[in-house]
Design a protein around this motif. Structure first.
Motif, PDB file in Angstrom:
ATOM      1  N   SER A 276       0.824  -1.218   0.000  1.00 51.92           N
ATOM      2  CA  SER A 276       0.000   0.000   0.000  1.00 51.92           C
ATOM      3  C   SER A 276       0.856   1.266   0.000  1.00 51.92           C
ATOM      4  O   SER A 276       0.457   2.286  -0.557  1.00 51.92           O
ATOM      5  CB  SER A 276      -0.933   0.004   1.219  1.00 51.92           C
ATOM      6  N   ASN A 295      -0.244  -2.263  -8.053  1.00 53.67           N
ATOM      7  CA  ASN A 295      -1.320  -2.344  -7.062  1.00 53.67           C
ATOM      8  C   ASN A 295      -2.659  -2.195  -7.775  1.00 53.67           C
ATOM      9  O   ASN A 295      -2.804  -1.373  -8.671  1.00 53.67           O
ATOM     10  CB  ASN A 295      -1.138  -1.234  -6.015  1.00 53.67           C
ATOM     11  N   ASP A 297      -5.286  -1.070  -6.465  1.00 51.20           N
ATOM     12  CA  ASP A 297      -5.965   0.134  -5.982  1.00 51.20           C
ATOM     13  C   ASP A 297      -5.299   1.381  -6.582  1.00 51.20           C
ATOM     14  O   ASP A 297      -4.147   1.679  -6.263  1.00 51.20           O
ATOM     15  CB  ASP A 297      -5.864   0.159  -4.443  1.00 51.20           C
ATOM     16  N   ALA A 300      -3.560   3.821  -4.107  1.00 46.52           N
ATOM     17  CA  ALA A 300      -2.533   3.353  -3.157  1.00 46.52           C
ATOM     18  C   ALA A 300      -1.427   4.403  -3.024  1.00 46.52           C
ATOM     19  O   ALA A 300      -1.019   5.008  -4.022  1.00 46.52           O
ATOM     20  CB  ALA A 300      -1.947   2.033  -3.647  1.00 46.52           C
TER      21      ALA A 300
END
Ligand SMILES: Cc1cc2nc3c(=O)[nH]c(=O)nc-3n(C[C@H](O)[C@H](O)[C@H](O)COP(=O)(O)OP(=O)(O)OC[C@H]3O[C@@H](n4cnc5c(N)ncnc54)[C@H](O)[C@@H]3O)c2cc1C
Length: 344
Positions: A276, A295, A297, A300
């Motif tokens: 993260s 990642n 996301d 992140a």
């Protein structure tokens, strides 16, 4: 007399890279204080060329104290010697590396010379007007940076994380003095004799020296998946790193942990997969030359500091990266062809 000192480190007569990193820190401080910078070499069989390199990398003076009894680090003897030198020459600043040697020796000496010590500094500066050393380090779990000064005691002593700064380039036109200091017998603690070192770390990894680090976090999901990172690291001739979360889950050993409570790394390329980008992890990678984040996301934190952010499922991305690397590596043409064929 020199006022800023750095403590060089050696093993088996070879100076460690951190000796030169400390000089780049020390040079900035000595210039601000308009004083000399000296490097202390305590060891045995460190040759003239290496001592000279300390001058080329920033030292005005090199104090070389060499003796077979100093070949290995023995805290009591090194501490006797350094405390004696401090009392004799009275430097105002001493910097050492936050390695096992620096972390053991500096507190020992600080107590004996009645000085303060700030461990694990990430930034150092000189306070305008007073000339005090400003020693900055992460505090409260890395959530704040605390700046510490020791106005009433000298020397001001600090340890600095390896790889948190880069050595100055070699300047062979620099001129400095190399001074051989004899070791007085009374400084040697005969009660303690070093018999050599044995590494008890089974999972040894030279992360701090690696040019490429491929790191994984909780997004890797299982210990076995770290095999993907090992394969990729191998392609690059690099090493595998990890977040604390991955280490705490037992997916990989602590020597691989990068960050505030792990190692500080400074590779040419860092690839973080399923990480993260917590502040404590970023503390260990911020001097990497190029950062790649993988990642799923898009928000992140690691993407935000990355030079290249790949938003996607890490398992697909890692596989694709490996396939493309194999294609571009001349020695692996055949393998790449086979892989591509089997996918169809
Ligand atoms: C005092 C203190 C010291 C600490 N020291 C350290 C330290 O030295 N080093 C360190 O790393 N941490 C340290 N931490 C812990 C730190 O705060 C974080 O908890 C830790 O770094 C989080 O690890 P992570 O990124 O692996 O996990 P997470 O924060 O859970 O992140 C996992 C990431 O994986 C992504 N992901 C999941 N599945 C996939 C997939 N299939 N494909 C792509 N992405 C996916 C998620 O989107 C997520 O962003 C410390 C904490 C404290 C309080």
């Amino acid at each position: 007399m020199s006022f800023v000192w750095t403590l060089a480190e050696q093993h088996a007569g070879r100076l460690k890279e951190v000796s030169f990193e400390l000089l780049s820190r020390g040079r900035t401080l000595a210039d601000k204080l308009d004083t000399k910078l000296a490097s202390l070499v305590i060891g045995d069989e460190v040759d003239d060329e290496q001592l000279q390199e300390l001058v080329w990398r920033g030292a005005d003076e090199v104090y070389s104290i060499q003796d077979p009894r100093l070949a290995s680090f023995v805290c009591e003897t090194y501490s006797n010697l350094l405390s004696h030198l401090v009392k004799t020459y009275q430097p105002s600043v001493i910097l050492a590396a936050a390695t096992s040697t620096g972390r053991t020796l500096m507190p020992h000496v600080a107590v004996r010379v009645h000085a303060g010590l700030t461990a694990d500094c990430t930034e150092l500066d000189i306070e305008e007007g007073t000339g005090n050393l400003l020693q900055t380090r992460p505090a409260i779990g890395g959530n704040i940076m605390a700046t510490i000064k020791t106005p009433d005691h000298r020397p001001q002593m600090a340890t600095v994380r390896p790889k948190s700064s880069r050595p100055l380039p070699q300047d062979r036109s620099r001129v400095g003095k190399v001074i051989a200091v004899p070791l007085d017998d009374w400084l040697v603690d005969e009660r303690v004799v070093a018999k050599g070192y044995r590494s008890d770390v089974q999972d040894f990894v030279n992360l701090e020296e690696a040019e490429v680090v491929v790191a994984g976090g909780r997004g890797m999901k299982r210990a076995e998946h770290f095999g993907l990172l090992r394969a990729l690291a191998e392609e690059f001739g690099g090493a595998v790193g990890a977040t604390r979360d991955a280490v705490d889950r037992g997916w990989i050993g602590y020597p691989h942990q990068v960050g505030l409570s792990g190692k500080t790394i400074s590779p040419r390329l860092y690839v973080g997969a399923g990480i993260s980008g917590a502040i404590q992890h970023l503390a260990g990678i911020k001097t990497s030359e190029t950062i790649v984040s993988i990642n799923s996301d898009p928000d992140a934190s690691l993407h935000k500091v990355a030079d290249f952010g790949i938003v996607g499922d890490l398992f697909q991305v890692l596989e694709e990266l490996r396939r493309r690397l194999a294609e571009t590596s001349p020695g692996e043409q055949g393998t790449a062809g086979r892989d591509a064929g089997s996918e169809k």
